[in-house]
Design an enzyme around this catalytic site. Structure first.
Site, PDB file in Angstrom:
ATOM      1  N   SER A 181     -10.057  -0.375   6.685  1.00  0.00           N
ATOM      2  CA  SER A 181      -9.413  -0.368   5.431  1.00  0.00           C
ATOM      3  C   SER A 181      -8.851  -1.497   4.658  1.00  0.00           C
ATOM      4  O   SER A 181      -8.528  -1.750   3.816  1.00  0.00           O
ATOM      5  CB  SER A 181      -8.603   0.774   5.286  1.00  0.00           C
ATOM      6  OG  SER A 181      -9.204   1.897   5.100  1.00  0.00           O
TER       7      SER A 181
ATOM      8  N   SER B 148     -10.011   1.918   2.555  1.00  0.00           N
ATOM      9  CA  SER B 148      -9.243   2.895   1.597  1.00  0.00           C
ATOM     10  C   SER B 148      -8.115   1.817   0.755  1.00  0.00           C
ATOM     11  O   SER B 148      -7.620   2.179  -0.096  1.00  0.00           O
ATOM     12  CB  SER B 148      -8.267   3.716   2.433  1.00  0.00           C
ATOM     13  OG  SER B 148      -7.392   3.005   3.294  1.00  0.00           O
TER      14      SER B 148
ATOM     15  N   LYS C 137       0.720  -1.162  -0.008  1.00  0.00           N
ATOM     16  CA  LYS C 137       0.074   0.030  -0.073  1.00  0.00           C
ATOM     17  C   LYS C 137       0.901   1.140  -0.230  1.00  0.00           C
ATOM     18  O   LYS C 137       1.868   1.248   0.705  1.00  0.00           O
ATOM     19  CB  LYS C 137      -0.930  -0.121   1.148  1.00  0.00           C
ATOM     20  CG  LYS C 137      -2.063   1.048   1.157  1.00  0.00           C
ATOM     21  CD  LYS C 137      -3.033   0.847   2.420  1.00  0.00           C
ATOM     22  CE  LYS C 137      -4.124   1.846   2.563  1.00  0.00           C
ATOM     23  NZ  LYS C 137      -5.048   1.714   3.750  1.00  0.00           N
TER      24      LYS C 137
HETATM   25  N1  GLN Z   1     -13.283   3.771   5.759  1.00  0.00           N
HETATM   26  C1  GLN Z   1     -12.960   4.358   6.964  1.00  0.00           C
HETATM   27  C2  GLN Z   1     -12.555   5.702   6.783  1.00  0.00           C
HETATM   28  O1  GLN Z   1     -12.924   6.476   5.809  1.00  0.00           O
HETATM   29  C3  GLN Z   1     -11.885   3.660   7.308  1.00  0.00           C
HETATM   30  C4  GLN Z   1     -10.369   4.013   6.622  1.00  0.00           C
HETATM   31  C5  GLN Z   1      -9.114   2.970   7.272  1.00  0.00           C
HETATM   32  O2  GLN Z   1      -9.157   2.044   7.837  1.00  0.00           O
HETATM   33  N2  GLN Z   1      -8.048   3.825   7.060  1.00  0.00           N
HETATM   34  O3  GLN Z   1     -12.020   6.250   7.811  1.00  0.00           O
END
Ligand code: GLN
Length: 507
Positions: free
Chosen positions: A187, A163, A88
């Site tokens: 994410s 994400s 990532k």
């Molecule tokens: N979708 C969640 C957010 O927007 C989680 C993001 C993440 O785990 N980095 O915060």
């Protein structure tokens, strides 16, 4: 043009490791097969676009070193020596740019490797490239990336989740056998659910955050992504463990997750109590998701597990607490992007302050700005106790809910996400609808406990994830349950779910 995939890219990481270490294939061949696959399916209008940067040269150089070790009869550097991986784009790498999906870091070449990167290198794992993500890990679809959306290999009109959509999609498109994500609120797990793959959020503090570009530091956790539970476990043992460079790193021995995954795959779950969280899975969850979840419970029961219902009444407030704590930490963490130290500088302005403001205006996307504003407001004097302070109290209560639930059950289960992957564009202008994706995953981050998503089944031809949660440092039982479930599902269904992903055709 349809691209017949080379057989190598369909193998699991464990299978590839065995073939590489026995000399049957070389790491260079395996790495090149994945680079070819990336070249065939990742680019173009309708391409998967899992990668922001492909590091062919450095990946092949690492592969050559692995091959040289094996040819010289040396011990492999790790059980995954020579098996390539996708990283990532939020972990720093000295040989590739690191952008966190943001325009403000476009082309930024970090001067140091993250601990995770360094451990991959030490383990002999070639890094194929850096994967797409929502900007600074805020989002659930990768649509908030400054560099375009990643498409879901199951249906390229749909999102792969976020994400870490790039990391998950790279696995489902057979561009990489392993990848790494980060999970602040879901994410790793929600993209795993959306792509029919396996994703693990370890206990907070188990994987070093050194060199991980911060989103919300008290929630962020790196973790392994793979197509099988055993592969995730193999990678977990490479990246996990104490790091003195991260002040929140746990100084304890890593749970033996590989052994647990191997045992789980051959054994049953007799005597194990599986708790179904009453508050996760009712209203707001699609009927197809609930059906796949119910079928999963029956499968766990058939394996000998005792299904018990548990209640976590404060989970109802998890989302509200998360969207105060996360933006508060984000507003502070992202202050470092000031046009002076890293990345973009928009040199228009008469003062340093104007340069900073113009740079942040142009360099940051709308979702990131929204959260910075929310966080700045929540922390401002006069509101701190009402918002941030209250949210921290809720966080404590959620930890207690978990403690009570884990007194009644060895692991907890729920659907990973309330829906199947949704069409690109459907939720991008509706922040609340986007936030609801993480209904079931956020509580584990707030409490710091462990969570895994693995494929439960399909609904309307699209993957549905099963979430397995375990107490802090309870990864072994989580992997055991995951591996047992996976083996039973594959046996019942005549093979792994991932084999049914349509062949991705490049544009
Ligand atoms: N979708 C969640 C957010 O927007 C989680 C993001 C993440 O785990 N980095 O915060």
């Amino acid at each position: 043009m349809s691209t017949p995939s080379s057989g190598l890219v369909r193998l699991t990481a464990a299978e590839l490791a065995q073939k590489i270490h026995s000399g049957e294939v070389s790491s260079v061949e395996v790495t090149q097969a994945h680079l070819d696959r990336i070249a065939a399916v990742d680019g173009g209008e309708q391409g998967v676009h899992a990668f922001l940067h492909v590091g062919a040269e450095s990946a092949l150089a690492a592969a050559e070193l692995a091959d040289a070790r094996i040819a010289a009869g040396e011990q492999p550097a790790s059980p995954l020596d020579g098996v390539p991986l996708a990283l990532k784009d939020v972990f720093t790498t000295t040989d590739m740019p690191t952008t966190a999906g943001s325009r403000i870091l476009e082309g930024w070449q970090p001067p140091y490797d993250s601990t995770v990167t360094a451990r991959l290198r030490a383990a002999g794992i070639p890094v194929l490239g850096k994967t797409n993500m929502d900007e600074f890990a805020m989002g659930s679809s990768t649509e908030h990336s400054a560099y375009g959306v990643t498409r879901n290999p199951w249906d390229r009109t749909r999102v792969p989740g976020g994400s870490g959509g790039g990391s998950a999609a790279s696995l489902a498109a057979f561009e990489a056998p392993l990848s790494i994500g980060t999970d602040t609120g879901g994410s790793i797990r929600q993209p795993a659910a959306f792509t029919g793959t396996v994703g693990v959020k370890p206990t907070y503090g188990q994987v070093s955050r050194y060199g991980l570009i911060a989103c919300a530091s008290s929630l962020d956790q790196g973790g392994p992504c793979a197509r099988t539970v055993l592969d995730a476990a193999l990678l977990h043992e490479v990246i996990g463990g104490h790091d003195e460079r991260d002040s929140t790193s746990i100084d304890r021995e890593l749970p033996a997750v590989v052994e647990a995954a191997r045992q789980g795959a051959t054994g049953d779950l007799t005597g194990l109590r599986v708790g179904v969280v009453r508050e996760l899975g009712g209203e707001g969850y699609q009927p197809g998701v609930r059906a796949a979840f119910d079928a999963s419970l029956r499968r766990l029961e058939k394996l000998g597990a005792e299904i018990v219902e548990v209640s976590c009444p404060n989970f109802e407030y998890a989302m509200a607490a998360y969207y105060l704590i996360l933006p508060s930490e984000v507003s502070s963490n992202l202050a470092r992007f000031d046009a002076m130290r890293y990345g973009l500088r928009v040199a228009e302005g008469r003062s340093a302050e104007e340069v900073m403001a113009n740079t942040r205006e142009q360099g940051l996307g709308p979702e990131v700005k929204r959260r910075i504003m929310l966080g700045t407001y929540a922390l401002s004097s006069g509101y701190y106790d009402a918002y941030y302070g209250q949210a921290q109290k809720v966080r404590t209560l959620i930890g207690r809910d978990f403690a009570n639930a884990f007194a009644q059950a060895d692991v907890l289960v729920s659907p990973t996400a309330p829906t199947v992957p949704f069409p690109i564009g459907e939720k991008v202008d509706d922040p609340l609808a986007m936030y609801l994706n993480d209904l079931a995953t956020i509580p584990t981050n707030l409490a710091g406990v462990a969570g895994m998503s693995l494929p439960a089944g399909l609904s309307e031809g699209l993957p549905v994830g099963l979430q397995v949660m375990a107490p802090a440092l309870g990864e072994a039982v989580m992997y055991r349950v995951g591996a047992a479930f996976e083996a039973a599902r594959d046996a019942d269904e005549g093979g792994p779910l991932i084999a049914r992903v349509p062949e991705v055709v490049s544009a």
